[in-house]
Each structure stands twice: as C-alpha cells, then as structure tokens.
Design an enzyme around this catalytic site. Sequence first.
Site, short mmCIF file in Angstrom:
data_model
loop_
_atom_site.label_atom_id
_atom_site.label_comp_id
_atom_site.label_asym_id
_atom_site.label_seq_id
_atom_site.Cartn_x
_atom_site.Cartn_y
_atom_site.Cartn_z
N ASP A 250 -41.76 -44.72 78.74
CA ASP A 250 -41.67 -46.09 78.22
C ASP A 250 -42.05 -47.05 79.33
O ASP A 250 -41.41 -47.06 80.39
CB ASP A 250 -40.23 -46.33 77.73
CG ASP A 250 -40.09 -47.60 76.89
OD1 ASP A 250 -40.98 -48.47 76.95
OD2 ASP A 250 -39.07 -47.71 76.18
N ASP B 122 -44.96 -53.74 75.67
CA ASP B 122 -43.90 -52.74 75.82
C ASP B 122 -44.28 -51.58 74.90
O ASP B 122 -44.46 -51.79 73.69
CB ASP B 122 -42.58 -53.40 75.39
CG ASP B 122 -41.37 -52.48 75.43
OD1 ASP B 122 -41.52 -51.30 75.81
OD2 ASP B 122 -40.27 -52.95 75.06
N HIS C 59 -37.23 -55.20 69.34
CA HIS C 59 -36.80 -56.53 69.77
C HIS C 59 -37.97 -57.50 69.78
O HIS C 59 -39.12 -57.10 69.92
CB HIS C 59 -36.21 -56.44 71.19
CG HIS C 59 -37.05 -55.61 72.12
ND1 HIS C 59 -37.95 -56.16 72.99
CD2 HIS C 59 -37.17 -54.26 72.28
CE1 HIS C 59 -38.57 -55.19 73.65
NE2 HIS C 59 -38.12 -54.01 73.23
N HIS D 206 -36.13 -59.02 75.88
CA HIS D 206 -35.30 -58.91 74.68
C HIS D 206 -34.93 -60.32 74.27
O HIS D 206 -33.93 -60.87 74.71
CB HIS D 206 -34.06 -58.05 74.95
CG HIS D 206 -34.40 -56.59 75.08
ND1 HIS D 206 -33.56 -55.59 74.64
CD2 HIS D 206 -35.48 -55.96 75.56
CE1 HIS D 206 -34.12 -54.41 74.87
NE2 HIS D 206 -35.28 -54.61 75.43
N GLU E 6 -39.63 -49.83 67.87
CA GLU E 6 -39.43 -48.56 68.59
C GLU E 6 -38.48 -47.61 67.87
O GLU E 6 -37.32 -47.50 68.23
CB GLU E 6 -39.00 -48.81 70.03
CG GLU E 6 -37.87 -49.80 70.24
CD GLU E 6 -37.63 -50.04 71.74
OE1 GLU E 6 -37.53 -49.06 72.50
OE2 GLU E 6 -37.56 -51.21 72.14
N GLU F 133 -43.22 -46.34 70.50
CA GLU F 133 -43.10 -47.80 70.50
C GLU F 133 -44.44 -48.47 70.68
O GLU F 133 -45.25 -48.05 71.51
CB GLU F 133 -42.15 -48.23 71.64
CG GLU F 133 -42.00 -49.74 71.76
CD GLU F 133 -41.02 -50.16 72.85
OE1 GLU F 133 -40.81 -49.39 73.80
OE2 GLU F 133 -40.47 -51.27 72.74
MN MN Z 1 -40.04 -49.84 75.67
MN MN Z 2 -38.80 -52.05 73.83
#
Ligand code: MN
Ligand code: MN
Length: 305
Positions: free
Chosen positions: A81, A92, A164, A172, A197, A290
């Site tokens: 990640d 992200d 998020h 976030h 995700e 994600e």
């Molecule tokens: Mn992530």
């Molecule tokens: Mn994330």
Amino acid sequence: MIESYIQAGKIVSDIRSEASKMIKDGTLVIDLVEYVESEILKTGAEIAFPCNVSLNEIAAHYTSPANDKTLIKAGDMVKLDLGAMVDGYIADSAVTVIADGNMDEYYSQDEINLHDEIVEASAAGLEAAISTVRAGIEVSKIGAAVHEAISEYNLNPIFNLTGHSLEQNNLHAGISIPNYDNHDGYVLDEGQAIAIEPFATNGEGIVNDAPGHYIYSYIANKPFRMRNTKKVLNYIQHNHAYVPFSGRWITSEFGERRGNIALKQLSDAMAIYPYAPLREKQDCFVSQKEHTVIVEKEGCTVTTI
Ligand code: MN
Ligand code: MN
C-alpha cells in the site's frame, strides 16, 4: 488540481508495478519499503504515508522499523500500500500479491487455492465499487457493492476498515467509504477524490490492534521537559505535520534509542498518534485492493489505474 491528482496517480501506479515484481521468496520487507519510498522521492513527488507492507493475517498499518529482519516467503499474502503527493494532492493505492517461489514448501495446495480466491475477491470488490461511483451516489451503495461481490466468493469484507475521502495534504479527509452497506446516506459530489479499498478474508472480517507501532501522525504541540523529545517534536512539526510518518524515518534522523524514547513520550502525551498494525480477529489471511478515484457526473476517473 485534477492534473496533480493524475500526476500523483501515475507515479503510484508505475512504482506499484515495479515494486510488485520484488514480492517473492526471500525478499526483505524493508528492501521493498525503502525501494518504494525512494522511487517516490526520485520523481519529485512527496511520500503521502510510509509504504505499508502487511503480510498474511495483518490487514494494514505495518511498515518496517529500522533493521527489520522480516522476510517474505513463497505463498505469503503481501499487501503493498503506497501513496504519493503532488502539490499536496494524494494518490493512494494498494495491491495484494502472492509471493512467488516454491509455495508448497510453506502452504498446502488447499491453502494456496484459498489464498488465490481471497486475492481475487478484494479485486472483484474494488471493481464492483468503482462501477457504482458517480456524483449523487450514497457511500453505503458503494459498500453494498463491495460486500455483494466479496460474498460471491463465500468470503467476508473487513467490516471495520473503510476507504476515505482525500483533500489537499489530508489523507483521511472525513468521509468514510464502507465495505458493506452501513446505511450511511452521505452523497458524493462531482470533483471529490476518494480512495476505495476493499479487504477480503475467510475470517470473521474484523480487525483488532496487534502489538507494536510503526506509523504515526502528528496531532498537536505540547510542552516537554526533555530536550530530545522537544527536538523530535519540532522535527515532526516541520517535516510531517500533515500526513503520516514512519518511526523508521525518526530513528534514522535521531538514532534508534533517542528516536524511540521520543516517539513513546510523544505518543503518551498525545502529541502524535501511534497506529497499531491491524490483525484479522481469527488470524485469517486478508487481501486488499485500493484505487484513488475522482468522482464525475456519470462515473469516475481512476487516477491510480
Ligand atoms: Mn492505501
Ligand atoms: Mn487508503
């Protein structure tokens, strides 16, 4: 703004592909993590959060401490990640890779087959989620799509982990994107950036805190008597005030002993927030996939594709 999101997304996507090739028997987690972080910096982008490499029953929030000896072995379920930031606009993205090599040394054929299904399920969950995204949709509808897709594999999503919203310098940003229908009626707007995700598991689908802290966020300034602690807090305020940072970055700057003492004191005083690694309640394996997307009138643009 959109251009920066797209640029960050391209960086993350390229590095994710290259780094995925390193996921095989005998790779040190710290080598993978340091490769990803240094490649992000090479592009001129900033690191949006420490590269997470979470193995098997750990769903998220593990990154290597200094001198981490953790080895990947063939057949392990490796969640990679990563995040990059261009002008504060974040990409992200995460992928799960079953580590290459002689898996039957460590896992039975039944386990290997099950692990493939778990990886496929989170990918199916993400695909289903993305196909529902457009301006005007309730976030609970995205969650319902994730849950339904993963259920088709007779597996569970992780109910207490979410995607998020993203904003400039804010990983976030307040809106959660659930992985099941949680009846949240919040409606997405055109132009909003969100990270979706899904996580999939053959376990109950709940994660709990595991021991150790490797990732932190700055919370607030506090008075400290110890000079070393003050220095570390000052450094964090100047370099990591907005997005999460790694304990490894602090110990490489201040030394392991001094760095770790300061991180403990700062955490105890709630000047920084320590994230615990998250482990599936029944110690079952967890996969994650994600992407970051920008909401549009009739759909969305996936920046990290
Ligand atoms: Mn992530
Ligand atoms: Mn994330």
